[in-house]
Design an enzyme around this catalytic site. Structure first.
Site, PDB file in Angstrom:
ATOM      1  N   ASP A  86     -90.009   4.854  32.690  1.00  0.00           N
ATOM      2  CA  ASP A  86     -88.912   5.645  32.136  1.00  0.00           C
ATOM      3  C   ASP A  86     -88.085   4.795  31.175  1.00  0.00           C
ATOM      4  O   ASP A  86     -87.972   3.578  31.339  1.00  0.00           O
ATOM      5  CB  ASP A  86     -88.005   6.155  33.255  1.00  0.00           C
ATOM      6  CG  ASP A  86     -88.502   7.454  33.869  1.00  0.00           C
ATOM      7  OD1 ASP A  86     -89.303   8.141  33.214  1.00  0.00           O
ATOM      8  OD2 ASP A  86     -88.097   7.772  34.995  1.00  0.00           O
ATOM      9  N   ARG A  99     -94.486   9.569  26.378  1.00  0.00           N
ATOM     10  CA  ARG A  99     -93.642  10.746  26.618  1.00  0.00           C
ATOM     11  C   ARG A  99     -92.491  10.731  25.618  1.00  0.00           C
ATOM     12  O   ARG A  99     -91.760   9.750  25.514  1.00  0.00           O
ATOM     13  CB  ARG A  99     -93.081  10.715  28.040  1.00  0.00           C
ATOM     14  CG  ARG A  99     -92.133  11.892  28.347  1.00  0.00           C
ATOM     15  CD  ARG A  99     -91.316  11.636  29.601  1.00  0.00           C
ATOM     16  NE  ARG A  99     -92.163  11.403  30.766  1.00  0.00           N
ATOM     17  CZ  ARG A  99     -91.776  10.707  31.840  1.00  0.00           C
ATOM     18  NH1 ARG A  99     -90.581  10.155  31.878  1.00  0.00           N
ATOM     19  NH2 ARG A  99     -92.594  10.536  32.854  1.00  0.00           N
TER      20      ARG A  99
END
Length: 309
Positions: A135, A185
């Site tokens: 992340d 992402r």
């Protein structure tokens, strides 16, 4: 207009103590977080997989400044991965890891500790038959995160990256990461960032997101399109078609509890859709970022707080 005040509240220890000690939490929190334990996270994963969706799981926590807590987070991920493998869910579910939760924020050797802990999780994920995505957090961690990503990919090339379109630098980062085998992402960004590093106007962020989509979908990697915005879903689908992308060479990603029917619709239409499931006791910061993205939820949240005794 409410986004920045809500994000400021996310840093308030007083508000955190108030919210965390009240069962309010049950009303709005369970809409975004299925539970606090591995068992609840795996159960939610099973339900989504049964609906034809994929999953990525985030054990909540960030900005850890305690070595023992970082080690506990690593242990939680390893427990989760073992359970996913035991249930036969690993081919459909990966994990998302915040480096600040596993040592990046430690005052001494944080970068090194985070890298070694991330390696440990990546090894456990590979043994389970799945992958890890790192992340991205606020802009102050971007360089460190991308450096750790490069180190991890030497041994675990399947490790995914996350880039935030709101940052001025991200289009260039997309170009650097749009190579074969690279999973990236793309999200808009959920942190309160200063104007010298990030776009402030929503329209400017949207334009940046589309520019980044073009780079990733036109590249050689595996784009993961993280958005709930119907316009962005449509634009991404059109760009995928323009660049000759077949379903399965990219995927859509959405958060647990947000637009669940759209998730199912896309999957039924043949798209690969992955749902981001956060779980654990450290849900406060995550909840506040979700409220900042959708401030209309704030009124319900406040009413819930007031009504609880």
């Amino acid at each position: 207009m409410l986004r920045q005040p809500i994000l400021l509240l996310a840093r308030s220890q007083g508000v955190k103590r108030l919210v965390s000690t009240m069962p309010v939490s049950s009303g709005i929190v369970t809409g975004y977080v299925p539970g606090e334990t591995t068992e609840t996270a795996v159960a939610a994963t099973q339900g989504l997989v049964d609906d034809g969706l994929r999953v990525t799981l985030d054990y909540l926590g960030e900005d850890t400044t305690d070595v023992a807590q970082a080690e506990a987070t690593v242990a939680a991920y390893k427990e989760l991965l073992a359970e996913l493998a035991a249930r036969g869910l690993a081919p459909h579910a990966e994990v998302s890891v915040k480096l600040s939760a596993i040592g990046q924020s430690l005052p001494d050797n944080g970068h090194k500790v985070a890298l070694e802990n991330a390696r440990d999780i990546c090894r456990a994920a590979r043994n389970a038959g799945t992958t890890v995505t790192l992340d991205m957090e606020d802009h102050t961690t971007t360089d460190s995160t991308l450096t750790i990503l490069r180190e991890l990919r030497k041994d675990f090339p399947e490790t995914g990256a996350v880039l935030q379109a709101m940052l001025h630098r991200t289009e260039a980062d997309c170009r650097a990461l749009a190579y074969e085998g690279s999973r990236v992402r793309l999200c808009k960004g959920a942190y309160m960032e200063p104007a010298d590093v990030a776009f402030q106007d929503r329209l400017d962020v949207d334009k940046a997101y589309v520019r980044c989509l073009k780079v990733l979908l036109g590249g050689q990697g595996y784009p993961m399109v993280a958005t709930h915005d119907p316009r962005m879903v449509q634009i991404a689908s059109s760009l995928a078609s323009r660049f000759g992308r077949r379903p399965g060479t990219y995927e859509f990603q959405m958060l647990y509890g947000i637009r669940p029917e759209e998730q199912k619709r896309l999957a039924a239409a043949g798209e690969s859709v992955r749902v981001y499931i956060p779980y654990g006791t450290e849900w406060y910061g995550y909840l506040m970022r979700r409220l900042a993205e959708k401030p209309q939820n704030l009124a319900f949240f406040v009413r819930s707080l007031v009504s609880k005794k």
